[in-house]
Design a protein around this motif. Structure first.
Motif, mmCIF file in Angstrom:
data_model
loop_
_atom_site.group_PDB
_atom_site.id
_atom_site.type_symbol
_atom_site.label_atom_id
_atom_site.label_comp_id
_atom_site.label_asym_id
_atom_site.label_seq_id
_atom_site.Cartn_x
_atom_site.Cartn_y
_atom_site.Cartn_z
ATOM 1 N N ALA A 287 -1.578 15.894 14.325
ATOM 2 C CA ALA A 287 -1.806 15.243 13.027
ATOM 3 C C ALA A 287 -3.037 15.827 12.334
ATOM 4 C CB ALA A 287 -1.969 13.738 13.225
ATOM 5 N N ARG A 288 -4.055 16.172 13.119
ATOM 6 C CA ARG A 288 -5.280 16.725 12.539
ATOM 7 C C ARG A 288 -5.039 18.121 11.961
ATOM 8 N NH1 ARG A 288 -8.908 15.968 16.647
ATOM 9 N NH2 ARG A 288 -9.898 14.174 15.665
ATOM 10 N N LYS A 289 -4.160 18.883 12.587
ATOM 11 C CA LYS A 289 -3.949 20.275 12.183
ATOM 12 C C LYS A 289 -2.897 20.440 11.101
ATOM 13 C CE LYS A 289 -5.109 22.203 16.748
ATOM 14 N NZ LYS A 289 -4.567 22.923 17.927
ATOM 15 N N ILE A 290 -2.208 19.356 10.747
ATOM 16 C CA ILE A 290 -1.042 19.489 9.886
ATOM 17 C C ILE A 290 -1.374 20.083 8.513
ATOM 18 C CG2 ILE A 290 -1.170 17.163 8.885
ATOM 19 C CD1 ILE A 290 1.861 17.013 9.098
ATOM 20 N N LYS A 291 -2.613 19.879 8.041
ATOM 21 C CA LYS A 291 -2.959 20.422 6.720
ATOM 22 C C LYS A 291 -3.027 21.947 6.743
ATOM 23 C CE LYS A 291 -7.912 19.622 7.543
ATOM 24 N NZ LYS A 291 -9.117 18.889 7.042
ATOM 25 N N ASN A 292 -3.284 22.530 7.923
ATOM 26 C CA ASN A 292 -3.354 23.982 8.056
ATOM 27 C C ASN A 292 -2.136 24.564 8.771
ATOM 28 O OD1 ASN A 292 -5.993 24.128 6.889
ATOM 29 N ND2 ASN A 292 -6.839 23.408 8.833
ATOM 30 N N ARG B 168 2.043 14.197 1.718
ATOM 31 C CA ARG B 168 0.609 13.963 1.871
ATOM 32 C C ARG B 168 0.164 14.299 3.289
ATOM 33 N NH1 ARG B 168 0.631 7.867 -0.702
ATOM 34 N NH2 ARG B 168 1.873 8.365 -2.546
ATOM 35 N N VAL B 169 -1.116 14.557 3.447
ATOM 36 C CA VAL B 169 -1.683 14.911 4.748
ATOM 37 C C VAL B 169 -2.265 13.654 5.395
ATOM 38 C CG1 VAL B 169 -3.497 16.226 5.910
ATOM 39 C CG2 VAL B 169 -2.209 17.262 4.020
ATOM 40 N N PRO B 170 -1.889 13.373 6.654
ATOM 41 C CA PRO B 170 -2.437 12.176 7.315
ATOM 42 C C PRO B 170 -3.944 12.297 7.542
ATOM 43 C CG PRO B 170 -1.263 13.544 8.895
ATOM 44 C CD PRO B 170 -0.989 14.136 7.539
ATOM 45 N N LYS B 171 -4.631 11.204 7.296
ATOM 46 C CA LYS B 171 -6.090 11.182 7.463
ATOM 47 C C LYS B 171 -6.528 10.234 8.574
ATOM 48 C CE LYS B 171 -6.602 12.294 2.554
ATOM 49 N NZ LYS B 171 -5.136 12.335 2.322
ATOM 50 N N ARG C 117 -8.562 -0.215 4.208
ATOM 51 C CA ARG C 117 -9.785 -0.296 5.003
ATOM 52 C C ARG C 117 -10.474 1.063 5.102
ATOM 53 N NH1 ARG C 117 -11.363 -3.780 9.471
ATOM 54 N NH2 ARG C 117 -9.378 -4.886 9.180
ATOM 55 N N TYR C 118 -9.653 2.123 5.271
ATOM 56 C CA TYR C 118 -10.218 3.464 5.424
ATOM 57 C C TYR C 118 -10.086 4.322 4.161
ATOM 58 C CZ TYR C 118 -10.849 2.484 10.361
ATOM 59 O OH TYR C 118 -11.271 1.931 11.555
ATOM 60 N N ASN C 119 -9.577 3.718 3.097
ATOM 61 C CA ASN C 119 -9.459 4.387 1.809
ATOM 62 C C ASN C 119 -8.699 5.710 1.934
ATOM 63 O OD1 ASN C 119 -9.812 4.730 -0.982
ATOM 64 N ND2 ASN C 119 -11.722 5.860 -0.705
ATOM 65 N N VAL C 120 -7.497 5.644 2.530
ATOM 66 C CA VAL C 120 -6.655 6.823 2.691
ATOM 67 C C VAL C 120 -5.259 6.513 2.161
ATOM 68 C CG1 VAL C 120 -7.953 7.664 4.671
ATOM 69 C CG2 VAL C 120 -5.984 6.171 5.042
ATOM 70 N N ASP C 121 -4.481 7.561 1.904
ATOM 71 C CA ASP C 121 -3.134 7.366 1.348
ATOM 72 C C ASP C 121 -2.024 7.800 2.300
ATOM 73 O OD1 ASP C 121 -3.422 10.093 1.267
ATOM 74 O OD2 ASP C 121 -3.151 10.297 -0.895
ATOM 75 N N CYS C 122 -2.395 8.272 3.494
ATOM 76 C CA CYS C 122 -1.376 8.701 4.448
ATOM 77 C C CYS C 122 -1.947 8.652 5.858
ATOM 78 C CB CYS C 122 -0.912 10.124 4.122
ATOM 79 S SG CYS C 122 0.409 10.752 5.219
ATOM 80 N N GLY C 123 -1.093 8.265 6.802
ATOM 81 C CA GLY C 123 -1.508 8.225 8.201
ATOM 82 C C GLY C 123 -0.330 8.522 9.111
ATOM 83 N N CYS C 124 -0.630 8.796 10.364
ATOM 84 C CA CYS C 124 0.405 9.016 11.370
ATOM 85 C C CYS C 124 0.407 7.813 12.299
ATOM 86 C CB CYS C 124 0.127 10.296 12.155
ATOM 87 S SG CYS C 124 1.358 10.639 13.444
ATOM 88 N N GLU C 125 1.509 7.077 12.316
ATOM 89 C CA GLU C 125 1.611 5.889 13.159
ATOM 90 C C GLU C 125 2.308 6.234 14.466
ATOM 91 O OE1 GLU C 125 3.186 1.257 13.150
ATOM 92 O OE2 GLU C 125 2.575 2.251 11.299
#
Length: 254
Positions: free
Chosen positions: A165-170, A196-199, A130-138
C-alpha cells in the motif's frame, strides 16, 4: 512480488486468478468458521451467507491488493488476506463500497448483519476524517488453514500489505479483471478502478493474534468495541460463545 518465509516453506504473493479458488476456500473453511463476528451473526451456519461474503472477497480482489501464502511443498494456498481500497465518497450522499454491497447484494440476514457491523464500526471510527485523507487500504478478511497457524504467516501477510500500500504511488498494482475471477463471478459488473493513492491502512481486528500483529507493525488503536453485547436475531453474541472484543486500528503510510 514474491516473498519467502525464513524457513523457505511458504511464499507470499499477490492474489491471482490461479490462487483465487484456494484463497476463497481458506476463507470459507477456516475464517468463516472461527472468526468471532462470523459466529455471532451465524454466518458460520449459513452456506448462502458464506457465498455472499465470498462474492464480497471476489469483488475486493479486483483492486489487486489481496495476498496469499502458499505452501512450497504442496503449492496450495494456506493463508489468504483480502484487502479493499476505500475511497471517501465525493458526494456526501454517496454510499461507501461496503454500504452498497450490503444493501444490494446481501440477501441473507447473517451476511448483511456482518457487513453492516463493519460499516458501523468504520463509521464510528471515522478514519478518513480523523486523519484527513481521501483513500485508504482496509484489511478486510485474514484467515489461515488450521494446520498452518502459528507459522507467522498472518504477520508476513500484514507486513507485505502495508509495504504494498505504501509503494502503490510509485509501483502501481495490477488490478484483476472480472475474467480473472472465473465463470462463477462472470455476472459481476466491472467497476471503475480506484485512482486515489491510499494514505492509511485500517483494520477491524477481532482475533487476539491479529491484534498483536498489527500492534507490532506500529498500528494505532483508534477504538475498541465489545462484541459480546452485539445483537443478531434477538440474541447477544455472548449466547453464541462470543465474548471477545474488536479493535479498530490504523497506520499512516504516506
Amino acid at each position: 512480488m514474491v516473498k519467502f518465509t525464513t524457513d523457505g516453506k511458504y511464499r507470499i504473493e499477490s492474489l491471482s486468478s490461479a490462487t483465487l479458488p484456494g484463497a476463497l476456500k481458506i476463507i470459507n473453511d477456516h475464517f468463516f468458521q472461527d472468526e468471532s463476528v462470523c459466529m455471532g451473526t451465524e454466518v458460520n451456519k449459513n452456506p448462502l451467507a458464506m457465498e455472499e461474503l465470498l462474492e464480497l472477497c471476489a469483488d475486493a480482489a479486483l483492486d489487486g491488493m489481496s495476498l496469499v501464502a502458499v505452501s512450497n511443498d504442496s503449492d496450495e494456498v494456506v493463508s489468504a488476506m483480502f484487502n479493499k481500497l476505500q475511497e471517501v465518497p465525493i458526494e456526501g450522499s454517496e454510499k461507501t463500497f461496503f454500504e452498497t454491497f450490503a444493501e444490494e447484494r446481501c440477501k441473507q440476514a447473517s451476511s448483511r448483519a456482518l457487513v453492516d457491523l463493519m460499516v458501523e464500526f468504520d463509521t464510528r471510527c471515522n478514519f478518513y476524517e480523523r486523519y484527513n485523507v481521501d483513500c485508504g487500504c482496509e484489511f478486510m478478511f485474514l484467515g489461515s488453514h488450521r494446520h498452518h497457524r502459528q507459522k507467522h504467516l498472518g504477520e508476513l501477510l500484514c507486513r507485505t500489505a502495508v509495504e504494498q500500500a505504501r509503494k502503490i504511488k510509485n509501483v502501481p498494482v495490477t488490478p484483476l479483471t472480472i475474467q480473472d475471477l472465473g465463470p462463477k463471478y462472470s455476472f459481476m459488473k466491472p467497476r471503475n478502478p480506484v485512482t486515489r493513492v491510499p494514505k492509511i491502512c485500517t483494520a477491524l481486528c477481532s482475533a487476539i493474534g491479529t491484534q498483536k500483529i498489527v500492534r507490532s507493525l506500529g498500528f494505532t488503536v483508534v477504538a475498541t468495541f465489545s462484541l459480546k453485547d452485539c445483537i443478531f436475531n434477538g440474541k447477544p453474541f455472548s449466547e453464541r460463545g462470543v465474548t471477545t472484543f474488536c479493535e479498530a486500528v490504523t497506520k499512516r503510510i504516506d
